[in-house]
Every structure is written in structure tokens, then in C-alpha cells.
Design a protein around this motif. Structure first.
Motif, PDB file in Angstrom:
ATOM      1  N   PRO A 115      90.616  11.301  29.706  1.00  0.00           N
ATOM      2  CA  PRO A 115      90.761  12.498  30.547  1.00  0.00           C
ATOM      3  C   PRO A 115      89.684  13.562  30.341  1.00  0.00           C
ATOM      4  N   VAL A 116      88.754  13.345  29.414  1.00  0.00           N
ATOM      5  CA  VAL A 116      87.688  14.324  29.192  1.00  0.00           C
ATOM      6  C   VAL A 116      86.668  14.212  30.317  1.00  0.00           C
ATOM      7  N   LEU A 117      86.401  15.309  30.987  1.00  0.00           N
ATOM      8  CA  LEU A 117      85.480  15.316  32.118  1.00  0.00           C
ATOM      9  C   LEU A 117      84.044  15.552  31.696  1.00  0.00           C
ATOM     10  N   SER A 118      83.822  16.411  30.721  1.00  0.00           N
ATOM     11  CA  SER A 118      82.470  16.699  30.253  1.00  0.00           C
ATOM     12  C   SER A 118      82.535  17.325  28.871  1.00  0.00           C
ATOM     13  N   VAL A 119      81.451  17.171  28.118  1.00  0.00           N
ATOM     14  CA  VAL A 119      81.356  17.748  26.781  1.00  0.00           C
ATOM     15  C   VAL A 119      79.959  18.309  26.601  1.00  0.00           C
ATOM     16  N   SER A 120      79.885  19.513  26.055  1.00  0.00           N
ATOM     17  CA  SER A 120      78.610  20.096  25.664  1.00  0.00           C
ATOM     18  C   SER A 120      78.810  20.769  24.313  1.00  0.00           C
ATOM     19  N   SER A 121      77.733  21.162  23.665  1.00  0.00           N
ATOM     20  CA  SER A 121      77.889  21.707  22.325  1.00  0.00           C
ATOM     21  C   SER A 121      76.746  22.634  21.964  1.00  0.00           C
ATOM     22  N   VAL A 122      76.992  23.420  20.921  1.00  0.00           N
ATOM     23  CA  VAL A 122      75.963  24.223  20.269  1.00  0.00           C
ATOM     24  C   VAL A 122      76.096  23.993  18.780  1.00  0.00           C
ATOM     25  N   GLY A 123      74.972  24.141  18.084  1.00  0.00           N
ATOM     26  CA  GLY A 123      74.974  24.000  16.633  1.00  0.00           C
ATOM     27  C   GLY A 123      74.269  25.181  16.007  1.00  0.00           C
ATOM     28  N   GLN A 124      74.909  25.838  15.067  1.00  0.00           N
ATOM     29  CA  GLN A 124      74.314  27.019  14.455  1.00  0.00           C
ATOM     30  C   GLN A 124      73.213  26.617  13.481  1.00  0.00           C
ATOM     31  N   VAL A 125      72.073  27.277  13.642  1.00  0.00           N
ATOM     32  CA  VAL A 125      70.947  27.079  12.729  1.00  0.00           C
ATOM     33  C   VAL A 125      71.115  28.105  11.606  1.00  0.00           C
ATOM     34  N   GLN A 126      71.586  27.644  10.470  1.00  0.00           N
ATOM     35  CA  GLN A 126      72.072  28.538   9.430  1.00  0.00           C
ATOM     36  C   GLN A 126      71.027  29.528   8.923  1.00  0.00           C
TER      37      GLN A 126
END
Length: 417
Positions: A115-126
Motif C-alpha cells: 500500500p505504500v505509494l511513494s517514499v522519499s527521505s533526508v539524511g542529516q549531515v552531522q
């Protein structure tokens, strides 16, 4: 005698005959309004000040309800535009209290859920701090965080650009950055272009865009967003996502929510936090409604104070108009008609204040909503309820003075100075 006419003597007027109708004429509604308005016309300043108390209370209540409803309509409009099917998966903490990390493959694993239509992400640059220039002291970070971002991030979170463009296939591998709305303000960036640059992790990045505030991802408002490849190559980013934004079929929202943590981090699902941003907005609306209830209480107190002012005005009016009351009673007015006159005067006074308060409250609502660029909503039940409240206040406030005026006998009233 022939030729003489008989004359019937006239009967002297005597007492009324039995059965004759002695009921005094009834006051028609028009007459009630006319006699009720006498006191208002003869003492306009006093009437205005008394009605003002009612108007302030009603205006406060209409304004509070109108602004609250307009704010709710704006929130509903935002949710309708942004959607309520967004779930966020973010890194939590380990058992030792340290910040956890999601697997690099988390995004790909979550995409496999049906049922997941789309996925996006961010990653913190510590270790990448963001500054306007080299002259800014290191301690003055401004609470800004640097994030690596996927190219489809805007569509996933429903974000829009205030200026410039979003990262694309041509810029995400190069030192280009998109600033959140709060980040741009803190850095003093008002325009985008080749000459506008900021420091990210000690390297110069060209500002290519600025975001509008993001309602469903407030962490992006204080972010500096760079492409995923350039973050790995030049800023030492380890590739672990920090927050995943997942659009889900609303029919399976609860089922997907239950498996997101285990899917995103199978080895340590307890180190993953799953939330629904629209729930936070709904909670904010509930908080606003509680505050609205408090303000309504203040408006109700003002309305009661206005009612006390009307009662005071009516009592003084009865004392000042004893001569008028005695004259009307001696001319045949009944106690009921005197009582109706003063009760009508009190209701008219309250109604004038109520109508004025509704107009002022509506004007305040429309003006504030226009200033905030919200849809203007004035609940019909608030308007009807406000007017009904004024009539109830007027009736209660005028009841005692009306009864007191009706109890005055003609001789007592005419003998009053």
C-alpha cells in the motif's frame, strides 16, 4: 292634543350598563415598538452606552468564534491540499540514549510494502554547520541543520518553493543548496542566484532555491538541503537516512503504520519512531479550540456585564419617569401595558447592542482572515446564538424594572416629584 308633538326627554348619562365591554384597547406590535423606543429617543447617550456593553460582549464572542472557524477552515484547506496519508519514519534513540541510525537500505525496504505509494527521505549531515560567511563565529549556528535530500522530496511532503528552483539531476551532484524558510531568514538570504552563496560544512554552496514553510515537515524549515551525491562526496555524509516520508493508501493506513518500524529497521524496530504529521496539525487545532473556549468565557463575562448595565439603565428610567407612568395609568393604561412598554424598551436596547456587536465581530473576523490570507468563516450558529443571547439578556435585565413600573399606582406615580 292634536297638532302637538310628543318630546321624549333625554336621559342623563349614568353609570355604565351591565354587560358593556370595558376592556382597554390592546397594544399592537407597532404601538409596543413605538412606546418602547420613547426612552431610547429621549436619552440617546445613556442608551448608547448601555448598548455598548452588550455590543462588546457579542463582538468578542463572534470575533473569537469567527477567527477560530477561519483558522480551522485554513487548516482543513491545507490538509486537503497536502493530504493526510503521509507517515514519517525517523531515527529514534538506542537503549543507551544515543541517536540511532536506520539502515542505508531502509528506503528500498519500505518501498516494497504494497500500500505504500511513494517514499522519499533526508539524511542529516552531522558535522556540517551552515553559516552565511566565514566571518560568522562558529558558535552562532542559528539552529540550522544540513540535510542530504532526495530529488522527489517536494512531492512527498507537499512543499512549494518561494524562490528559485529545486534540486535536479543537473545540480544534485554539485554544490547547490535549497534553504528552508526559517533558514533563509536567519542567514539573511533574500534572493537566489549564482552570486548568493552560503557555507555548508566549510564549503561554499550556491543557493538555488528557498522553500515556503512546510506544514507536514517542519524540520525542513530550519534546514539547508543539498543533493545526496554531493553530501556523500564533499561533506562526509554516511548515507544513512534520518527521516523517511511515506505516502500510503489511506485505506491501509493503520496496517502500514504497524509494520513501518519493523520494515525500516528489522534489527532494532524499537529505535524507529513512526508518526503522522497531520495528527500533529489536528492536535494544534484542538489546542486552539481550547483557547477559543477560554476567550468565549471572557466574552460571556463581558455580555453579562453589559446586561447589568442595561438593568441599571432601566431601573433609573423607571424612577425618572414616574410622572409618565402615573399619567398613562390615569388615562387607562393597564399594569400589563406598562410592563410591556418597559420590557420592550429593554429588549430594544439589547437588540441594538446585539446587532452592533454582530457587525463589529464579523468585520473583525473578515479583516483578520484577510490579513492572514485565510478563508473568512462566520458560523451562522454564532450569529443566531449571539442575537438570541442578547434578547435573553434584555428580557432578564428588563424584567424587574418592568414589574416595578407596573406596580406603581396612578396616585403614587403622579405625586412623585
Amino acid at each position: 292634543m292634536a297638532g302637538r308633538e310628543e318630546v321624549t326627554p333625554r336621559r342623563a348619562p349614568g353609570p355604565p350598563q351591565a354587560g358593556r365591554d370595558l376592556t382597554p384597547p390592546r397594544l399592537r406590535p407597532r404601538d409596543v415598538l413605538r412606546v418602547g423606543a420613547v426612552g431610547l429617543r429621549t436619552r440617546p447617550l445613556r442608551a448608547f452606552l448601555s448598548a455598548l456593553g452588550i455590543a462588546i460582549g457579542i463582538a468578542a464572542m463572534i470575533g473569537v468564534l469567527g477567527i477560530s472557524s477561519s483558522s480551522g477552515a485554513e487548516l482543513d484547506r491545507q490538509l486537503s491540499a497536502l493530504g493526510t496519508n503521509l507517515l514519517t519514519v525517523s531515527s529514534g534513540q538506542t537503549l543507551s540514549g544515543e541517536e540511532a541510525k536506520m539502515p542505508v537500505e531502509a528506503e528500498a525496504m519500505i518501498e516494497r510494502i504494497g500500500p505504500v505509494l511513494s517514499v522519499s527521505s533526508v539524511g542529516q549531515v552531522q558535522d556540517a554547520k551552515v553559516y552565511r560567511s566565514e566571518e560568522i563565529p562558529e558558535a552562532r549556528t542559528g539552529g540550522i541543520s544540513a540535510y542530504a535530500a532526495r530529488l522527489d522530496l517536494l512531492d512527498s511532503v507537499g512543499a512549494t518553493l518561494r524562490a528559485g528552483t529545486w534540486l535536479n539531476a543537473a545540480t544534485h551532484a554539485y554544490p547547490a543548496v535549497v534553504l528552508g524558510s526559517a533558514t533563509a531568514e536567519r542567514l539573511g538570504v533574500g534572493a537566489v542566484g549564482p552570486d548568493t552563496q552560503v557555507l555548508v560544512g566549510g564549503r561554499r554552496f550556491t543557493v538555488v532555491g528557498v522553500l515556503e514553510p512546510v506544514a507536514l515537515a517542519v524540520e525542513l524549515d530550519t534546514a539547508a538541503l543539498v543533493g545526496w551525491p554531493v553530501a556523500e562526496e564533499r561533506l562526509g555524509f554516511d548515507g544513512h537516512p534520518t527521516v523517511l516520508y511515506t505516502r500510503v493508501d489511506e485505506r491501509h493506513m493503520d496496517a502500514v503504520r504497524d509494520v513501518l518500524a519493523g520494515t525500516g529497521n528489522p534489527e532494532a524496530p524499537n529505535e524507529v519512531d513512526v508518526s503522522r504529521p497531520s495528527d500533529a496539525l489536528a492536535a494544534k487545532q484542538a489546542t486552539d479550540q481550547a483557547f477559543t473556549g477560554l476567550l468565549l468565557g471572557v466574552g460571556a463575562v463581558a455580555l453579562i456585564v453589559g446586561g447589568v448595565g442595561v438593568a441599571n439603565t432601566m431601573v433609573i428610567s423607571v424612577l425618572e419617569r414616574r410622572g409618565e407612568i402615573g399619567l398613562r395609568r390615569s388615562l387607562g393604561a393597564t399594569r400589563g401595558q406598562i410592563r410591556t412598554q418597559f420590557l420592550a424598551e429593554s429588549l430594544l436596547l439589547s437588540a441594538i447592542g446585539g446587532v452592533g456587536g454582530v457587525c463589529v465581530g464579523a468585520a473583525v473576523t473578515v479583516g483578520y482572515a484577510a490579513y492572514e490570507e485565510w478563508p473568512s468563516v462566520i458560523p451562522a450558529e454564532a450569529t443566531v446564538g449571539g442575537l438570541a443571547a442578547t434578547l435573553v439578556i434584555g428580557a432578564v435585565a428588563g424584567l424587574y424594572p418592568a414589574i416595578r413600573a407596573a406596580r406603581l399606582s396612578p396616585t403614587e406615580a403622579l405625586a412623585s416629584p
